[in-house]
Each structure stands twice: as C-alpha cells, then as structure tokens.
Design a protein around this motif. Sequence first.
Motif, PDB file in Angstrom:
ATOM      1  N   GLU A   1       0.819  -1.208   0.000  1.00  0.00           N
ATOM      2  CA  GLU A   1       0.000   0.000   0.000  1.00  0.00           C
ATOM      3  C   GLU A   1       0.855   1.261   0.000  1.00  0.00           C
ATOM      4  O   GLU A   1       0.516   2.262  -0.633  1.00  0.00           O
ATOM      5  CB  GLU A   1      -0.943   0.016   1.205  1.00  0.00           C
TER       6      GLU A   1
ATOM      7  N   ARG B   1      -5.367  -3.064   7.430  1.00  0.00           N
ATOM      8  CA  ARG B   1      -4.071  -3.523   6.954  1.00  0.00           C
ATOM      9  C   ARG B   1      -3.579  -4.675   7.826  1.00  0.00           C
ATOM     10  O   ARG B   1      -3.966  -4.791   8.991  1.00  0.00           O
ATOM     11  CB  ARG B   1      -3.055  -2.380   7.000  1.00  0.00           C
TER      12      ARG B   1
ATOM     13  N   ILE C   1     -11.316   3.887   4.864  1.00  0.00           N
ATOM     14  CA  ILE C   1     -10.207   3.226   4.185  1.00  0.00           C
ATOM     15  C   ILE C   1      -8.878   3.600   4.833  1.00  0.00           C
ATOM     16  O   ILE C   1      -7.934   2.822   4.877  1.00  0.00           O
ATOM     17  CB  ILE C   1     -10.189   3.595   2.686  1.00  0.00           C
TER      18      ILE C   1
ATOM     19  N   TYR D   1      -7.465   1.465  -5.874  1.00  0.00           N
ATOM     20  CA  TYR D   1      -8.160   0.574  -4.943  1.00  0.00           C
ATOM     21  C   TYR D   1      -9.553   0.151  -5.375  1.00  0.00           C
ATOM     22  O   TYR D   1      -9.945  -0.998  -5.201  1.00  0.00           O
ATOM     23  CB  TYR D   1      -8.252   1.245  -3.565  1.00  0.00           C
TER      24      TYR D   1
ATOM     25  N   ARG E   1      -8.175  -6.070   1.267  1.00  0.00           N
ATOM     26  CA  ARG E   1      -8.407  -4.635   1.477  1.00  0.00           C
ATOM     27  C   ARG E   1      -8.873  -3.959   0.188  1.00  0.00           C
ATOM     28  O   ARG E   1      -9.754  -3.103   0.212  1.00  0.00           O
ATOM     29  CB  ARG E   1      -7.120  -4.006   2.004  1.00  0.00           C
ATOM     30  N   HIS E   2      -8.285  -4.329  -0.950  1.00  0.00           N
ATOM     31  CA  HIS E   2      -8.771  -3.834  -2.239  1.00  0.00           C
ATOM     32  C   HIS E   2     -10.229  -4.237  -2.444  1.00  0.00           C
ATOM     33  O   HIS E   2     -11.047  -3.445  -2.925  1.00  0.00           O
ATOM     34  CB  HIS E   2      -7.916  -4.404  -3.370  1.00  0.00           C
ATOM     35  N   SER E   3     -10.537  -5.474  -2.109  1.00  0.00           N
ATOM     36  CA  SER E   3     -11.908  -5.965  -2.278  1.00  0.00           C
ATOM     37  C   SER E   3     -12.865  -5.209  -1.374  1.00  0.00           C
ATOM     38  O   SER E   3     -13.990  -4.865  -1.773  1.00  0.00           O
ATOM     39  CB  SER E   3     -11.955  -7.464  -1.967  1.00  0.00           C
ATOM     40  N   PHE E   4     -12.438  -4.936  -0.136  1.00  0.00           N
ATOM     41  CA  PHE E   4     -13.266  -4.169   0.798  1.00  0.00           C
ATOM     42  C   PHE E   4     -13.614  -2.802   0.225  1.00  0.00           C
ATOM     43  O   PHE E   4     -14.772  -2.373   0.242  1.00  0.00           O
ATOM     44  CB  PHE E   4     -12.528  -4.018   2.125  1.00  0.00           C
ATOM     45  N   ALA E   5     -12.610  -2.094  -0.306  1.00  0.00           N
ATOM     46  CA  ALA E   5     -12.853  -0.765  -0.864  1.00  0.00           C
ATOM     47  C   ALA E   5     -13.812  -0.839  -2.049  1.00  0.00           C
ATOM     48  O   ALA E   5     -14.711   0.003  -2.191  1.00  0.00           O
ATOM     49  CB  ALA E   5     -11.531  -0.124  -1.290  1.00  0.00           C
TER      50      ALA E   5
ATOM     51  N   GLY F   1     -11.493  -3.782   6.116  1.00  0.00           N
ATOM     52  CA  GLY F   1     -10.491  -3.088   5.327  1.00  0.00           C
ATOM     53  C   GLY F   1      -9.225  -2.785   6.092  1.00  0.00           C
ATOM     54  O   GLY F   1      -8.485  -1.866   5.727  1.00  0.00           O
TER      55      GLY F   1
ATOM     56  N   HIS G   1      -3.845  -7.969   1.620  1.00  0.00           N
ATOM     57  CA  HIS G   1      -3.965  -6.679   0.943  1.00  0.00           C
ATOM     58  C   HIS G   1      -4.956  -6.760  -0.204  1.00  0.00           C
ATOM     59  O   HIS G   1      -5.637  -5.774  -0.522  1.00  0.00           O
ATOM     60  CB  HIS G   1      -2.595  -6.223   0.435  1.00  0.00           C
TER      61      HIS G   1
END
Length: 832
Positions: free
Chosen positions: A488, A587, A771, A783, A705-709, A585, A702
């Motif tokens: 990130e 890290r 985020i 993202y 986290r992209h999927s969450f956003a 989301g 990670h």
Amino acid sequence: MKLITSINQVDPALAEHDFWSLEKLQAVDEIYAMAKDKKAVNQKFLNKLNTSIARRIDGLTGKKVSKPTLTTGQKIAINDVLEHLQQHGWRVAFYPLPIKKLRPSALPNEAADLIVWRSVEAWRRWFWEKRVGELERNEATLALVIELSASLGVNRHAFKRAMRELDETSAHHGKIAIPVLDDLEPSVPALELPLNGRFRLLWAWYLSNTPDPVTNWRAQIKQLPQLLSTLPLDEEWRSLPKSRRKRSTPRFLRSGSFSLVDKGIEPFIATALHADILPLSPPDTAQSFGFYPTHKPWPQLIKRSRPVNQSKLPEVAESELAVKVAPNDDLPLPPEPTKLLPDDVFVIDGEMIEQVAWLSVCQQLTKRLQGELRKTCVDPSGHFQNRKLNAQIVDELLAPIRSTCYELLNWHINELSEKDKHKHSLRKFVSQIEQRFSGLDLMIAWVRHRLVDQRISVQTLSQDLRLVFIRGLFWYEASANLSCWDDEDVEILISDHLLPSNKTPGAQRRAINLLKRVADWSRDHHNCFEGVFFPSTSAKGVRLTWRNHIIGLQEHDFLQRQIKLSDKELCDKVKAVLDLAFYGGMRSGEIANLRLGNIVVGDKELVLYLPAFKTPSAYRSIHFHLLAPPAAVQRVKRVLELREIEYRRYANKMKGSASIVSRRQALLFSMKGNIEDASSTDLVAYAREIMKHWLGDGADLHLARHSFASHLLLRWYCSRHPDLIKQLREQKHFLFSPQGLRNLRTLFGESVDLEQANYEAASLVHLIKIIGHKTTHTLFSVYVHSFEVIANHALQRIHEEDKSIVPTGKAIAALLSNKNQAQHMQNCPVDQ
C-alpha cells in the motif's frame, strides 16, 4: 536606501550563476544585516524580516504603503534565498506557503469556464432544435465532439484516446473502452463507458454519409483546436480580462463533465472520470459484479497466480474462471511463518512528522547535496562540466548529512516553548527515527552506490535524487521508517506523488523504473521493502497493481466455511483475521497490532479505534457492526471474549509483578494464547497462508483490502440507487439487503429510508477515512475496482433523456432518414 546590485557586495561565497535577481539581493542583504552572526533564521525572526524586506522592496519600487507586506511571489523568492543560505550552513525556517493540490472539480472554477460551458450548452440546444438548412459535415463533426464529451466527461487525454478508439461498431455496441492511463499495459482492462443516444445517432449518420469515415474522422480530430475555435462564445466573454480569454481545448472539453453534473450525476463520479488516472476495473466487470450464465455455479474461485520472483510483473491467469481444488483435511501449521512486519512496528501519532518538518529537512538537505555536487564540477572560469567523482570527495560530502538532519530537527524543537504540548513527543520521534533506516539513510547509501560503485556522473545522479527522493519519498510520511513498508505504501507513493509530479508517460515510466531499481538494491543491501510489489514497466507499458482480481462476497463466505482446523480456538482466530481484513479493510500490520484498549464492544456494537499506523491518515475508527454481516461480527466477538479470559488468567498469575502488561496494551491476537509473547504477526501470516491455499498464490490480506474498498463504494452507491442491486451478481448477500444498506446509511449519518436518495458530500469524506487514505486519488486510481459498474449505471441514468429526441427540421430529420438506422438505434444495448 542602499541598493545592492551584486552578491559580492554581501558575500562572494554565495555566488551562483543565474540565481541572484535584484529582489533576492535586497532580501539577502537584509537577512545578513539582521542575522549574520547567528546564521540562524527562525519563525519569530521571519515576522520581523517580513516588514523590513517589504519596506526595502517597496522603497525601491517607489511605493508608499502604511503596512508593508510581502506578496506570495516575494515570499517564494525569499524562501529560495533561505534555501540557498541553508546550503551554506545556515539553520533556517521558511515562510509557510499554502500549496493547493490540483484536484479535479465537478463544477467550473473560473468565470471563463462557466462562460464556455454555458456557450457550449447553448450551441448544443441550437444544433438539435434547428429548423432549417442542411447538415454540414464540419458542423456534424463539431457536434460529435461535443456530444462525445457530454457522454463521457473524461479528461483531455482520455478523451483523445476515446476519439481514436471510435470505429464502425461503436454506435452498435453503445459503449467505448478507454485505457485508464496513457502508458498502461495493454493487458490491463480498459474502462468501458456508455455513449449517449445523441452521439450514436450522429455517429451512425456520419458513417453512412462519409467516404472512408474512420480515416476521415481521425484526420479531422487532429484539427480539434481549430474545430473548437469556431464555437460562438457568450457576450460576457469579451468582458473578461484578456489573460483569461484563452480558448484552450481543455476548457472546451471540460464542459462535458460540467454537463454531467448539471444533469444529476454524483460529483464524485464526475471528478473520478475527469482525473488523470481513471479507476482500474477488474479483468471482467460482468463476471465480477454482474450476472453469470445460469449453468455456471457460484461461488467459482478465480485462480489468482503470482510468480515467486516478485520483481517481475505477474501474469494474468489464462482462465479467470479456473477452479482451484483444495483438499478437505486440516492445513498444517507452517514451520516458520513469514513475518509481515517487525515486532516493534513504528507507529506515529497525529501530525507529528509535519510538525517537526522532517520531510522538509530531508528535501532541503538533498537539494543542498545536489548543489555541493555541482560545485565540484565547476571549473575556475565558473562553467559547469559534468564529470565523475572519486570516493574521497563523495564520502566527505555525505558524512555530515545525517548528523545535520538531526541537528536541524532539534533546532526546530528547541524553538518551541516549554509549554508546547508537542515538544516531548517530538523529541521522542527524533530519537525513534535516529534508530530506524529512513528515506534519508537510503538516499545517502544510494548516492554513494551510484557515484562510487557504479561510477556514474553527477548529472545522472541529479535525476535520481529529483525523481525518487525530492519528488517521491520525501513527500510521503511513511518514509521515516522503510523497514515496515507494504504494498500500500508503494501504491500511495506512486499514485499520489510520482505520477502527478511527472506529467508525460515517458517521465512516469522513468520514475517508476528508477524507484524499482532503488528498491531492488536496498532489498539486497539494507533489508528494506521485503515482499513488497513494485509496478514494473516495459515496452508494453505500466501496470499499477495486479490486485484488481477482487474477492467476491460469497467467495469470502465460501472461504470461511472451508477453514476447519482441529484447534477450534485457532480456527476462530484465523477466521476473525480474515473478516477484519475483508469486511473492515484493515491492513495486516493494523490487525497484528490491534490491542484490547482499541476495541469497544456492546450487545449490538463493535467499534475498533486504530492509531496512526505509519501515516496520520490511518488514524480512524471502524464501526465493524455496521460494515460486516452479523456472522462476521460474532466471529470477532468470540475471539475478543476468549482473549479477555486469557488476559484474566495472566493478570491473576502476574498479580503484584511490576512488569505486568496492562489490559489496554495487550494484543488481541496470539497463536497460543500468550500475553507477553503474543506472536500476533505469526497468526496473521498463518491466516494469509490459508487464504493462499484456497484462493491461489495471488491472494493475500492486501487483496482483501482492495476488495473491501470496491464493495464498500458499490454498497454506498446502491444505498442511493437500490435499482442497481437487481443487476448485481451478489444481490442476495446480506450487505445488499435492506438491513445491510440501512447499516451503511447509519454509518454515514443519513436517513435509513432506502427510498430517499440524498447526496451528502460528507459521505465521501467518511468513506476515505474508513479506508484510511488522505484523499480520493489513490482510492479511485488503484483501490476501487467497482467504479465501472457504478459509472455505467450513473451515465445510463442521465442519458435517458436522449431517447426522446424529436427531429424538428430538415437537418435533424436527415439523421433518421434511414429506417434501418433508426431500427439499429432502437436495438442498441445501452438503451435496454
């Protein structure tokens, strides 16, 4: 008043070719008169200096003002003088100057933009309501350009790419694919946007009435500035100052994005479309968010593959729908789980780095080094001759840089009063970064490597310093500690700093390549950037991220059902780690460092308060009970309850001990339930290995986290336009249920009534904070991979009015003269 005409009248040692203007000479003379003995300029001194320099400059120009003040331009010139003095051993502070970061705006910023937009809209109405005359080709071409701009609302470079992509099938398909960046690798999916009915109607006429239409079209668009210059402008245009009356192509094309907002598109969509880097879509948006054919089951795991050598660009799997088969038995524990971050993760509080001006000091010292290196290449006649330097000269120049940095930081701290609440924390920060390997340490090591080991010239090194350090690392707060970087950090560094500061594709490619070379070298020699993916560049282009193969909602739920470990408590912990990454989301480092004191729990609530992890923007709260399904909330609560029991046992055992860990500081996660030796990073690493086992080598936290956003932005949009849910593949998931959307509206402080679609601008700010980013730039460019679905729905919604075009004269009727053409327009997919 004494007039200084040469730097030799002040100090010959400050002489530099083409630097000293008359204004700068007066400034340096005033500074020398007031501070020559101390060779120090602090903020208090600047207040006195402000008046004296302004009075001197105003006196030279013949002005008589009661309160002399410096203009912004004069402050910039004096800051240049102060920087020059700093390169000669002075300790200086600088005039604070407001730097407005250029961001796309949804509405006109200047009167000229408003007048041009209003004039373009008036010409559009005149064109479509014209009752007499025949349609001319130049007139039709101009209308095509304007309608295409009004259809897409993208930036000038993307618009030109869109015009080049037009062909005979564009009107039939009703969409056009636009690369998200000029120099992006061809294998990266382009953003597909719908074309409005007016453009498709005109384009079909153009194809029918023009010999070799595509070749003619591409020849005509090369004359775009001349074409747009024929547009009549509003009478108010003449009342503007001459400097404001620039009929630039970007100004005319910008009217398209203003038109979208005027019709009712959400401003965040308009600004994202107009940004320099368009949002990156997944390899196949329809397969990611839309319907699959009924014969293909769900969930169908995407095979996410990634080569072992992370320095090379990962290839996209040939089959995006290949199912990864995994055994049903328990997964063995890895013998030595890979550490995600060092145990003593460096965490900063608040705006600490900005207050001590660490990044500014690093920038100034790097510029000073550039100046010193250039001085060694100046011959006795004063001419610069690029050459290579020997090791002795290089070592002499590099030796004092680190100590000078901390001397300057301590000087800034000492300038604060003893009552200043930040003074103690700033000293602590300085003592911390002295023990770390920072961006400044990397700069020093890289300079020696390039000049001594590789024997490059001073001019070549100057490019390294400018591209990677001055315009890159020394603009990003996390460069205070390079040992705990993750992917990130690289994404933020490149999308927020390197790409905006290098405008052309060639310069962007050089900057990324150079950054990657620095990272590869420091990984081998200084143990930095371990396991971090740096976008590689080649003749094919740039790939910003490979993490657009997002994890679906049902796919994550499927993953949770597959995790069956013999150790029930360990199984619960692994599931909770994955839930916090996917639904919260967070890290990986934030999960590993989550402490009991950061969690507030109630019967229907679960809120996580996160400290500023590496950057101030990471300081935030996560209302997990409003973001995740009830089952995920309960899984995290079970782990929290188990940890509370483990801590009570530990507290009873350590009662009376002076070294007991407080409950507030106890980590939430542990492999085997220990409090003092929690091994939370081992647990997070183990959860990552399980994720890879089921979803493929390319899956990690990670990616979650992209999927969450991506899912969060899609949910936010669906809470305003619930009709989009019917088009989504996962429409029956809890997050898209009425209760799931009500939870999201509650989080954003909006009405829970799903029928009421309000557009609170503050909602996007909440989304950024969830985020943990500073701006929307990285969020959209790297993202969020659901933007194409959202933009298509929004654009088709506002293009609805184009269906009701009523031809009123010969010129417009000519467009519908062909019955087959009219039937063709009726059957366009975008109208369905």
